[in-house]
Enzyme design. Structure first.
Site, PDB file in Angstrom:
ATOM      1  N   GLN A 142       1.198  -1.468  -0.244  1.00  0.00           N
ATOM      2  CA  GLN A 142       0.019  -0.233  -0.203  1.00  0.00           C
ATOM      3  C   GLN A 142       0.633   0.835   0.039  1.00  0.00           C
ATOM      4  O   GLN A 142       2.192   1.358   0.082  1.00  0.00           O
ATOM      5  CB  GLN A 142      -0.606   0.202   0.802  1.00  0.00           C
ATOM      6  CG  GLN A 142      -2.052   1.618   1.506  1.00  0.00           C
ATOM      7  CD  GLN A 142      -1.959   2.007   2.331  1.00  0.00           C
ATOM      8  OE1 GLN A 142      -0.316   2.438   3.022  1.00  0.00           O
ATOM      9  NE2 GLN A 142      -2.862   2.689   3.184  1.00  0.00           N
ATOM     10  N   HIS A 144       1.009   6.119  -0.447  1.00  0.00           N
ATOM     11  CA  HIS A 144       1.242   7.669   0.506  1.00  0.00           C
ATOM     12  C   HIS A 144       0.569   7.607  -1.512  1.00  0.00           C
ATOM     13  O   HIS A 144       1.405   8.222  -2.137  1.00  0.00           O
ATOM     14  CB  HIS A 144       1.559   8.398   1.289  1.00  0.00           C
ATOM     15  CG  HIS A 144       1.015   7.125   2.633  1.00  0.00           C
ATOM     16  ND1 HIS A 144       2.081   7.996   3.935  1.00  0.00           N
ATOM     17  CD2 HIS A 144       0.554   7.208   2.952  1.00  0.00           C
ATOM     18  CE1 HIS A 144       1.556   7.371   4.442  1.00  0.00           C
ATOM     19  NE2 HIS A 144       0.925   6.357   4.863  1.00  0.00           N
ATOM     20  N   GLU A 171      -3.847   5.512  -0.626  1.00  0.00           N
ATOM     21  CA  GLU A 171      -4.638   6.243   0.686  1.00  0.00           C
ATOM     22  C   GLU A 171      -4.236   7.699   0.240  1.00  0.00           C
ATOM     23  O   GLU A 171      -3.066   8.164  -0.089  1.00  0.00           O
ATOM     24  CB  GLU A 171      -3.351   5.779   2.105  1.00  0.00           C
ATOM     25  CG  GLU A 171      -4.251   6.579   2.903  1.00  0.00           C
ATOM     26  CD  GLU A 171      -3.417   6.157   4.397  1.00  0.00           C
ATOM     27  OE1 GLU A 171      -3.980   6.896   5.687  1.00  0.00           O
ATOM     28  OE2 GLU A 171      -2.543   5.334   4.612  1.00  0.00           O
ATOM     29  N   GLU A 222      -9.354   3.147   7.111  1.00  0.00           N
ATOM     30  CA  GLU A 222      -7.950   2.611   7.372  1.00  0.00           C
ATOM     31  C   GLU A 222      -8.360   3.567   8.972  1.00  0.00           C
ATOM     32  O   GLU A 222      -7.870   2.732   9.720  1.00  0.00           O
ATOM     33  CB  GLU A 222      -7.297   2.363   6.709  1.00  0.00           C
ATOM     34  CG  GLU A 222      -5.337   1.793   7.433  1.00  0.00           C
ATOM     35  CD  GLU A 222      -4.653   1.829   6.173  1.00  0.00           C
ATOM     36  OE1 GLU A 222      -4.270   0.692   5.782  1.00  0.00           O
ATOM     37  OE2 GLU A 222      -4.209   2.352   5.659  1.00  0.00           O
ATOM     38  N   GLN A 297      -4.209  -1.266  10.690  1.00  0.00           N
ATOM     39  CA  GLN A 297      -2.901  -1.031  10.344  1.00  0.00           C
ATOM     40  C   GLN A 297      -2.374  -1.006  11.518  1.00  0.00           C
ATOM     41  O   GLN A 297      -2.609  -0.078  12.495  1.00  0.00           O
ATOM     42  CB  GLN A 297      -2.721  -0.198   9.869  1.00  0.00           C
ATOM     43  CG  GLN A 297      -1.791   0.987   9.848  1.00  0.00           C
ATOM     44  CD  GLN A 297      -2.640   2.251   8.498  1.00  0.00           C
ATOM     45  OE1 GLN A 297      -1.245   2.654   7.623  1.00  0.00           O
ATOM     46  NE2 GLN A 297      -2.659   3.101   9.660  1.00  0.00           N
ATOM     47  N   ASP A 336       5.631   3.689   7.720  1.00  0.00           N
ATOM     48  CA  ASP A 336       4.765   4.988   7.457  1.00  0.00           C
ATOM     49  C   ASP A 336       5.736   6.282   7.405  1.00  0.00           C
ATOM     50  O   ASP A 336       4.949   7.043   7.257  1.00  0.00           O
ATOM     51  CB  ASP A 336       2.980   4.928   6.201  1.00  0.00           C
ATOM     52  CG  ASP A 336       2.687   5.365   8.126  1.00  0.00           C
ATOM     53  OD1 ASP A 336       3.652   5.437   8.894  1.00  0.00           O
ATOM     54  OD2 ASP A 336       1.619   5.717   8.190  1.00  0.00           O
ATOM     55  N   SER A 363       2.626   0.006   4.124  1.00  0.00           N
ATOM     56  CA  SER A 363       1.369   0.083   4.574  1.00  0.00           C
ATOM     57  C   SER A 363       1.370   1.459   4.773  1.00  0.00           C
ATOM     58  O   SER A 363       1.430   1.779   5.981  1.00  0.00           O
ATOM     59  CB  SER A 363       0.434  -0.217   6.028  1.00  0.00           C
ATOM     60  OG  SER A 363      -1.355   0.361   5.838  1.00  0.00           O
TER      61      SER A 363
END
Length: 558
Positions: A142, A144, A171, A222, A297, A336, A363
């Site tokens: 995943q 950003h 995201e 999330e 998460q 992240d 993530s």
């Protein structure tokens, strides 16, 4: 004092800019093994937990009560709690014991028991356990997608490029809260241009986030935060029940969601209760389990500098990821937030998750340079792509992304920006010019883009909500603008919310809208030769092997 020259040079190394502190258990500055952590215990009377981890039911706080009522498999609990924690830890890494057999034990554990099992494992053993305990067979990733000025064309272009590189989820968030509808819309169009089936979300306040999902402008959520102490949890007028109700709101609208938690948050908020970070995170995970969400998460996330300042910090982070899997939850293993000046330390931040292979390895991989990352900067960003591709190739291990050609990146970025241009025109939003489209195709950071009227964009974003714009309007604008393929992808995404198959644990879509989840693509790892093997995934392995930098030895000329 006269310095020894080697020590003097070592003192100037980047790693020595990092903040490192001694343990302070009374204030929560201890990753694992706090002397204040409770001993595991349970008592069950007439199907009701009357004691948990040394605390009687009449003394339970809200989190205890919620976990005791909904989070523990009480049918097996007394047997499991009487089992030596070392035995359960050995089951986690024993290839002769299946994941299903392990779950019969781990889903019946209290927070203190879960923590005690993790405490038996070293970092290498945790990697072995992650390989078996993750939910979905194949790892995913995943990212950003943000920029410092919320430029919509650049967001769409970055989203499309990231989707083409293989990210299964994207995201976004906003520096300015009122921009949220535009950011959600931009990433929706960009992601579906890059690769139909990519899921996306917009991290903002919970009310707006839910509205965006219900309108079809996002496809999952999330950032529904939960905490491991009662004071930290109720500080924002929340309770476990209010979070559980919010989770049901998403599910009833066909929108996938998971909770977010992470070690160090309670320390940061000033409510650690003298407990270890791992124990408090065990409570968060069981709270997520009790609420019926697909997963969590976790992995410290934006609080990563707290656990990594004390001994066992990165071991604890991988341990809390593993604990989520042991409680049978989808786990997005957050990486992240940048936390170290050392490139070696930053690499080791994600190595456990990478080598074990998790549902979502990072993530929060930065699909933009960190100066444009509105989440405050990821542990790894676009400038690390080639390093990651080499790493995958070196180990024969999937990071769930792959290299792309420069000309393909330019092409997909331009198409995404033009598709968004058509949507803005069709919806009567502030114009995206041809100059902006062309700039987005080649841009690195927001400074490479023509400046927009941010006040006009903010007003239009709010008017978009007031006008009741939904994904149906977006689909029509795409179709009318000549982007029928992107329109079809956005339509398919809405259909999936009606079907509801992607509400299953660890669900992602492949390029044919086939759901891959713990239900139909469950992890069957049980030692060498089993589970997901990159070399057997011929298409993916070819992408990873054939990076643009590779030289053809048969036609190489000096």
């Amino acid at each position: 004092m006269k310095r020894q020259k080697r020590f003097e040079k070592m003192g100037k190394r980047p790693v020595n800019k990092d903040v490192i502190v001694d343990e302070w258990p009374e204030e929560g500055f201890v990753a694992m093994h706090s002397p204040n952590d409770p001993e595991p215990s349970i008592k069950i009377e007439n199907g009701v937990i009357t004691e948990m981890d040394g605390k009687k039911r009449e003394d339970f706080d809200l989190i205890d009560l919620y976990i005791a009522n909904y989070g523990i498999n009480i049918e097996n609990a007394e047997k499991v709690m009487a089992t030596d924690s070392t035995k359960i830890a050995r089951m986690l890494i024993d290839p002769n014991v299946s994941r299903k057999q392990v779950l019969e034990y781990t889903t019946a554990m209290t927070p203190a028991k879960g923590q005690d099992v993790i405490n038996q494992l070293d970092f290498g053993e945790m990697i072995m356990a992650v390989k078996k305990m993750r939910e979905r067979q194949k790892p995913a990733n995943q990212c950003h997608v943000t920029n410092f000025v919320d430029n919509p064309a650049e967001l769409a272009a970055d989203a499309a490029e990231a989707a083409l590189r293989g990210f299964a989820e994207e995201e976004t968030t906003v520096p300015v809260a009122r921009d949220a509808p535009f950011n959600a819309l931009s990433v929706l169009v960009g992601s579906q241009t890059g690769r139909p089936g990519v899921l996306h979300q917009c991290s903002v306040d919970e009310s707006t986030e839910l509205q965006l999902g219900m309108r079809g402008l996002t496809s999952y959520a999330e950032t529904i935060s939960v905490y491991g102490t009662d004071k930290a949890f109720t500080d924002g007028d929340d309770t476990p029940w209010s979070k559980g109700f919010l989770a049901s709101c998403y599910a009833s609208r066909g929108i996938k969601m998971r909770f977010t938690s992470g070690s160090g948050s309670e320390v940061l908020m000033g409510y650690p209760e003298g407990k270890s970070m791992l124990y408090l995170e065990a409570r968060c995970i069981l709270l997520a389990k009790a609420s019926g969400v697909q997963g969590t998460q976790n992995g410290s996330l934006s609080c990563i500098s707290i656990p990594t300042a004390v001994p066992n910090g990165l071991r604890e982070v991988l341990g809390e990821n593993l604990l989520a899997m042991m409680y049978d939850l989808e786990c997005a293993t957050g990486s992240d937030q940048s936390f170290s000046h050392s490139s070696m330390r930053r690499t080791w931040r994600f190595m456990g998750q990478f080598l074990g292979g998790t549902d979502y390895i990072c993530s929060g991989y930065g699909a933009e340079p960190n100066p444009d990352n509105s989440f405050a900067g990821s542990n790894e960003d676009v400038y690390d792509y080639d390093d990651i591709y080499y790493l995958q190739r070196d180990y024969g291990q999937s990071f769930a992304i792959h290299s792309i050609k420069e000309e393909d990146a330019i092409k997909i970025r331009r198409k995404a920006a033009k598709a968004l241009q058509a949507v803005f025109k069709g919806l009567g939003l502030p114009e995206i010019t041809d100059e902006e489209v062309e700039a987005a195709a080649y841009a690195d950071v927001h400074e490479d883009m023509p400046k927009r009227d941010r006040i006009a964009d903010m007003r239009a974003a709010q008017e978009l909500m007031e006008r009741g714009i939904t994904a149906v309007d977006v689909i029509k604008a795409l179709y009318d603008g000549g982007f029928s393929d992107v329109a079809q992808a956005v339509l398919n995404l809405q259909k999936q919310k009606v079907v509801g198959d992607y509400l299953q644990t660890s669900s992602i879509f492949d390029s044919n809208w086939h759901v891959e989840s713990a239900v139909n693509e469950g992890n069957n790892y049980q030692g060498p030769g089993t589970g997901y093997r990159l070399y057997k995934d011929k298409n993916e392995w070819e992408k990873i092997k054939n990076i643009p930098q590779a030289i053809d030895p048969e036609h190489f000329e000096m």
